[in-house]
Design an enzyme around this catalytic site. Sequence first.
Site, PDB file in Angstrom:
ATOM      1  N   LYS A  95       0.979  -1.180   0.119  1.00  0.00           N
ATOM      2  CA  LYS A  95      -0.051  -0.108  -0.059  1.00  0.00           C
ATOM      3  C   LYS A  95       0.824   1.296  -0.093  1.00  0.00           C
ATOM      4  O   LYS A  95       0.400   2.221  -0.602  1.00  0.00           O
ATOM      5  CB  LYS A  95      -1.056  -0.115   1.067  1.00  0.00           C
ATOM      6  CG  LYS A  95      -1.630   1.105   1.545  1.00  0.00           C
ATOM      7  CD  LYS A  95      -2.734   1.347   0.343  1.00  0.00           C
ATOM      8  CE  LYS A  95      -3.684   2.724   0.563  1.00  0.00           C
ATOM      9  NZ  LYS A  95      -4.807   2.902  -0.410  1.00  0.00           N
TER      10      LYS A  95
ATOM     11  N   LYS B  57      -1.098  11.245   6.129  1.00  0.00           N
ATOM     12  CA  LYS B  57      -1.010  10.166   7.278  1.00  0.00           C
ATOM     13  C   LYS B  57      -0.055   9.167   6.614  1.00  0.00           C
ATOM     14  O   LYS B  57       1.099   8.524   7.021  1.00  0.00           O
ATOM     15  CB  LYS B  57      -2.246   9.432   7.772  1.00  0.00           C
ATOM     16  CG  LYS B  57      -2.188   8.164   8.380  1.00  0.00           C
ATOM     17  CD  LYS B  57      -3.646   7.411   8.779  1.00  0.00           C
ATOM     18  CE  LYS B  57      -4.582   7.248   7.393  1.00  0.00           C
ATOM     19  NZ  LYS B  57      -4.285   6.007   6.607  1.00  0.00           N
TER      20      LYS B  57
HETATM   21  P1  NAP Z   1     -13.267   8.302   7.181  1.00  0.00           P
HETATM   22  O1  NAP Z   1     -14.417   8.551   6.223  1.00  0.00           O
HETATM   23  O2  NAP Z   1     -12.593   9.431   7.922  1.00  0.00           O
HETATM   24  O3  NAP Z   1     -13.569   7.262   8.172  1.00  0.00           O
HETATM   25  C1  NAP Z   1     -12.953   6.871   9.336  1.00  0.00           C
HETATM   26  C2  NAP Z   1     -13.859   5.770   9.946  1.00  0.00           C
HETATM   27  O4  NAP Z   1     -13.009   5.397  11.092  1.00  0.00           O
HETATM   28  C3  NAP Z   1     -14.932   6.555  10.682  1.00  0.00           C
HETATM   29  O5  NAP Z   1     -16.130   5.288  10.705  1.00  0.00           O
HETATM   30  C4  NAP Z   1     -14.525   6.685  12.134  1.00  0.00           C
HETATM   31  O6  NAP Z   1     -15.593   6.852  13.088  1.00  0.00           O
HETATM   32  C5  NAP Z   1     -13.819   5.733  12.166  1.00  0.00           C
HETATM   33  N1  NAP Z   1     -12.578   6.002  13.561  1.00  0.00           N
HETATM   34  C6  NAP Z   1     -11.501   6.558  13.329  1.00  0.00           C
HETATM   35  N2  NAP Z   1     -10.927   6.604  14.726  1.00  0.00           N
HETATM   36  C7  NAP Z   1     -11.387   5.663  15.414  1.00  0.00           C
HETATM   37  C8  NAP Z   1     -11.363   5.414  16.668  1.00  0.00           C
HETATM   38  N3  NAP Z   1     -10.055   5.761  17.331  1.00  0.00           N
HETATM   39  N4  NAP Z   1     -11.845   4.312  17.148  1.00  0.00           N
HETATM   40  C9  NAP Z   1     -13.164   4.077  16.496  1.00  0.00           C
HETATM   41  N5  NAP Z   1     -13.433   4.495  15.224  1.00  0.00           N
HETATM   42  C10 NAP Z   1     -12.612   5.337  14.663  1.00  0.00           C
HETATM   43  O7  NAP Z   1     -12.093   7.616   6.440  1.00  0.00           O
HETATM   44  P2  NAP Z   1     -12.109   6.623   5.054  1.00  0.00           P
HETATM   45  O8  NAP Z   1     -11.836   7.668   3.907  1.00  0.00           O
HETATM   46  O9  NAP Z   1     -13.185   5.903   5.387  1.00  0.00           O
HETATM   47  O10 NAP Z   1     -10.734   5.812   5.154  1.00  0.00           O
HETATM   48  C11 NAP Z   1     -10.826   4.821   6.150  1.00  0.00           C
HETATM   49  C12 NAP Z   1      -9.462   4.142   6.068  1.00  0.00           C
HETATM   50  O11 NAP Z   1      -9.212   3.566   4.710  1.00  0.00           O
HETATM   51  C13 NAP Z   1      -8.149   5.106   6.265  1.00  0.00           C
HETATM   52  O12 NAP Z   1      -7.039   4.203   6.925  1.00  0.00           O
HETATM   53  C14 NAP Z   1      -7.768   5.488   4.814  1.00  0.00           C
HETATM   54  O13 NAP Z   1      -6.412   6.037   4.852  1.00  0.00           O
HETATM   55  C15 NAP Z   1      -7.928   4.151   4.060  1.00  0.00           C
HETATM   56  N6  NAP Z   1      -8.386   4.451   2.681  1.00  0.00           N
HETATM   57  C16 NAP Z   1      -9.272   5.598   2.249  1.00  0.00           C
HETATM   58  C17 NAP Z   1      -9.556   5.740   0.858  1.00  0.00           C
HETATM   59  C18 NAP Z   1     -10.455   6.737   0.455  1.00  0.00           C
HETATM   60  O14 NAP Z   1     -10.510   7.229  -0.769  1.00  0.00           O
HETATM   61  N7  NAP Z   1     -11.002   7.403   1.346  1.00  0.00           N
HETATM   62  C19 NAP Z   1      -8.955   5.047  -0.011  1.00  0.00           C
HETATM   63  C20 NAP Z   1      -7.954   3.768   0.425  1.00  0.00           C
HETATM   64  C21 NAP Z   1      -7.891   3.823   1.691  1.00  0.00           C
HETATM   65  P3  NAP Z   1     -16.132   8.392  13.175  1.00  0.00           P
HETATM   66  O15 NAP Z   1     -17.443   8.260  12.192  1.00  0.00           O
HETATM   67  O16 NAP Z   1     -16.845   8.197  14.606  1.00  0.00           O
HETATM   68  O17 NAP Z   1     -15.532   9.597  12.847  1.00  0.00           O
END
Ligand code: NAP
Length: 289
Positions: free
Chosen positions: A168, A236
């Site tokens: 990744k 990050k």
């Molecule tokens: P996001 O929309 O910010 O969602 C993050 C999720 O994690 C939310 O449900 C949040 O809960 C939860 N969370 C964060 N910290 C937490 C904690 N300490 N305890 C419990 N729950 C927690 O992020 P995302 O875009 O879906 O990305 C999620 C992961 O996938 C990340 O690691 C990111 O780097 C990776 N990713 C993202 C993409 C993309 O295009 N978005 C693509 C590939 C990989 P709340 O709802 O309460 O905030």
Amino acid sequence: MAKVGFVGLGVMGAPMAGHLVAHGHEVTVWNRTPSKAEPLRQLGATVTADLSALAAVCEAVFLCVARDEDVSQCLDAMTPAASPGTLFVDHSTTSPGAALGFHQRLSEKGFRFLDAPVTGGSMGARAGTLTLFVGGSKADFEEVAPILQSYAKRAEHVGPGGAGQAMKMANQIAVGGALLGLCESLAFAQKAGLDLAQARELIGGGAGGSWAFDHYGPKILARDWAPGFSIAHQRKDFGYCTDMAQTINASIPGTLLVDRLLEVLEAQGHAGWTTAALYEVLLAKGFEP
Ligand code: NAP
């Protein structure tokens, strides 16, 4: 596996959990902010009030949260209630070192773990066409692979614990370069007085084209900076890339430059914007590498 859990219903996790339900799996979900779980309840998932209640009823638990420490907290909250042998599959992007630590920690407690970060963006999550890089036991991967097909067009075992996250990191280096190519090209075209929509289509259809041109190009035309993939998450990942590059003596000058450009937006309070907003930094004259 009859019963599966999904933890983290953000931009990526919510549609991924939805695909599990749509594929007929018995799905239990949990999200830190409870309101985000309601749409999943309406799709047919069971919503739990806390992580231990989820862990107590699941044979496999998928996570898609944020950073190393978030995954660590969630695992710590689940393991006391989970049955021996439970398989935890982490779709968050973490540092490879942290992933290795999760493998060791869980295996000492009699659990199984796969680091399985995803690529394909929010569009891929919604369409169920993500690509997954999976590190850990090949037997565990093969056991869970049919479930992963619910939201993946391609899921591959790439090596032992931590290898999924290392792949990744290599992916994020390529993503950063493609993002810079897109934003720099279109900001240049805009300043040259060219038709931006035509530039995106012509350049994107030729040797300069990329996934970024296809999927982020329209967001640039609309100046729509809703995520997508947030600047906070991209930075990050670049931090993890930088740490790993130092450890393995790899040179990543392009990645460091893109990170500095995104830092400008973060300093302006736009960490929640999608990464394609880098276009704004290049359009506003003044940034010199
Ligand atoms: P996001 O929309 O910010 O969602 C993050 C999720 O994690 C939310 O449900 C949040 O809960 C939860 N969370 C964060 N910290 C937490 C904690 N300490 N305890 C419990 N729950 C927690 O992020 P995302 O875009 O879906 O990305 C999620 C992961 O996938 C990340 O690691 C990111 O780097 C990776 N990713 C993202 C993409 C993309 O295009 N978005 C693509 C590939 C990989 P709340 O709802 O309460 O905030």
